[in-house]
Each structure stands twice: as structure tokens, then as C-alpha cells.
Design an enzyme around this catalytic site. Structure first.
Site: not given
Length: 262
Positions: A87, A212, A240
């Protein structure tokens, strides 16, 4: 086996978490890699996990990345690590690759922000924020914090957008452990581009998470193209938080990438 009794292909994985998270988010992946004979360092960035700093006292992205940069400085000259950024952690590993290009065998972006060398480091985050309708931030709390905006992911966005395919226990863990963080857009927009000669010289791979909802697959694919990343793996059915929803597949993907570069 070599003389010291270690496996020849023993790698050193450095795992870098995303915003509001900490080293704890890798708790399923770390033992898997270690039981396969690898060395694993999962660290807390500044004001994350059990790092004692508060986000209000972290003014720049470089300060936020300090624990990672400190670790990289201690890696011996003849060693290379497999850097994995999840991320927002993609920008942390990009900074580390730019500062220590010779110490990184490969940078792995896991559903992560992957910067290019043409634009400022903030470009991929700013572009992302522009695409997100305000309603999709759900119960995320934004607050002024010195020269930046702090961000805290609430239980609703965690459940609906980050952990929607992860075991409910992992969602509960996250609801207990997340801390305020920042996307550091203000600071990143002031920084020089990552350089072609340094960041751009390190092999890069991207692991796409197909389900995601936080960084949607279309945006992951756009960043891959924009940054010119050639090595792309997909984990089907991963939300995610692939380290929770698909830990075995993530482990296998990392093994595959590391075998090629490290």
C-alpha cells in the site's frame, strides 16, 4: 548447503507495512518465510505499530521512513535485501531504493503505490485521491496535523474496503491496532523525483490483488504501466490485505520473485 550450514538461497526479506498499520500486519507471512529458511525483518515505521513517536511529531515522509532507512544503512555492503512494500509502503521502499540502490535485489510492490521517475513522488497518491469519491472514505478520520493531514482508518472502511475477504479475526486485530498516519502528500509534492540512475536502476516487481477495493485493480495496472514495471504477478481473490486473505499465495509469489532476482 554452504559451509556455515545455511541454505545457499537464504534471502533477507524486509517487509514494510501500509498507512495506519504496523509490523503486526505481516504476522501470517513472516513465519511462513522464516520456516522456508529466510531471514525476515518486519519493522514499524515512525508513529506506527509499537513505534513510540506520535504522528503529530512526524513532519516529513523521510522522518516517517526513518526506521527503514536506518535498517538499510546497517545492511552490509555486499548484501542485498528483498524489499516488500504494501500500500503506502510502496513509497517507503521507493525512497529506500533511491538511497540504497546497491543494497536492494528487488523492490516488490504489493497492491502498493508505485512511483515513477518522471513526476514528483506525490504524483501517484494525488492522482489516486482525485479518483476516490468522498463517500468511499467511509468513516476515515482526517485531521490537520502540523504541516500535513493525518488519517485514521475507521472500522467501517476497514471492513468494507481493506479486509472484506480476510478472516474476521484479522479485521478485529486491525480495528484494535490501527493508529493515525498520513499520506504525506504535502511533503512528497515538495520532494525531487526519484532518480532513473538510482531508484530506476533497481529491479521492480508488482503483485496485483484482483479483489482490492482500496487501490482498485485498474489503478494498480495504471501505476504498473506508468512506472514501467515489467514483472507482474496476480493473486486472484486477494483483497487489499493479501497477507491475510491469501497468505499462502503471497508467500509463493514472493518466493518466485526472489528466486529470480535475489
Amino acid at each position: 548447503m554452504n559451509n556455515s550450514g545455511n541454505c545457499i538461497d537464504k534471502k533477507h526479506y524486509v517487509l514494510v507495512h501500509g498507512a495506519c498499520h504496523g509490523a503486526w500486519s505481516w504476522y501470517k507471512l513472516k513465519p511462513r518465510l522464516e520456516s522456508a529458511g529466510h531471514k525476515v525483518t518486519s519493522l514499524d515505521l515512525a508513529a506506527s505499530g509499537i513505534n513510540m513517536k506520535k504522528i503529530d511529531d512526524v513532519h516529513t515522509f523521510s522522518q516517517y521512513s526513518q526506521p527503514l532507512l536506518h535498517l538499510m544503512a546497517t545492511i552490509p555492503k555486499n548484501e542485498k535485501v528483498v524489499l516488500v512494500g504494501h500500500s503506502l509502503g510502496g513509497l517507503n521502499i521507493a525512497l529506500a531504493m533511491d538511497k540504497f540502490p546497491k543494497k536492494v535485489a528487488v523492490g516488490v510492490f504489493l497492491a502498493a503505490f508505485a512511483p515513477d521517475t518522471e513526476y514528483r513522488p506525490s504524483y501517484v497518491v494525488e492522482n489516486y485521491i482525485e479518483r476516490i469519491p468522498p463517500s468511499e472514505w467511509f468513516d476515515t478520520e482526517f485531521a490537520p496535523s502540523g504541516n500535513k493531514t493525518s488519517i485514521l482508518l475507521g472500522p467501517e472502511i476497514l471492513a468494507k474496503e481493506l479486509y472484506q475477504l480476510s478472516p474476521i479475526e484479522d479485521l478485529e486485530l486491525a480495528k484494535t491496532l490501527v493508529r493515525p498516519s498520513s499520506l504525506f502528500v504535502e511533503d512528497l509534492s515538495q520532494q525531487k523525483n526519484f532518480s532513473k540512475e538510482r531508484y530506476g536502476s533497481v529491479p521492480r516487481a508488482y503483485i496485483v490483488c484482483t479483489e482490492d477495493l482500496t487501490i482498485p485493480i485498474e489503478y494498480q495496472l495504471w501505476m504498473i504501466q506508468n512506472a514501467g514495471i515489467n514483472d507482474v504477478l496476480k493473486i486472484k481473490g486477494a483483497d487489499h490485505m493479501a497477507m491475510n486473505s491469501r497468505p499462502r499465495e503471497l508467500f509463493e509469489s514472493l518466493q518466485k520473485i526472489a528466486a529470480k532476482y535475489a
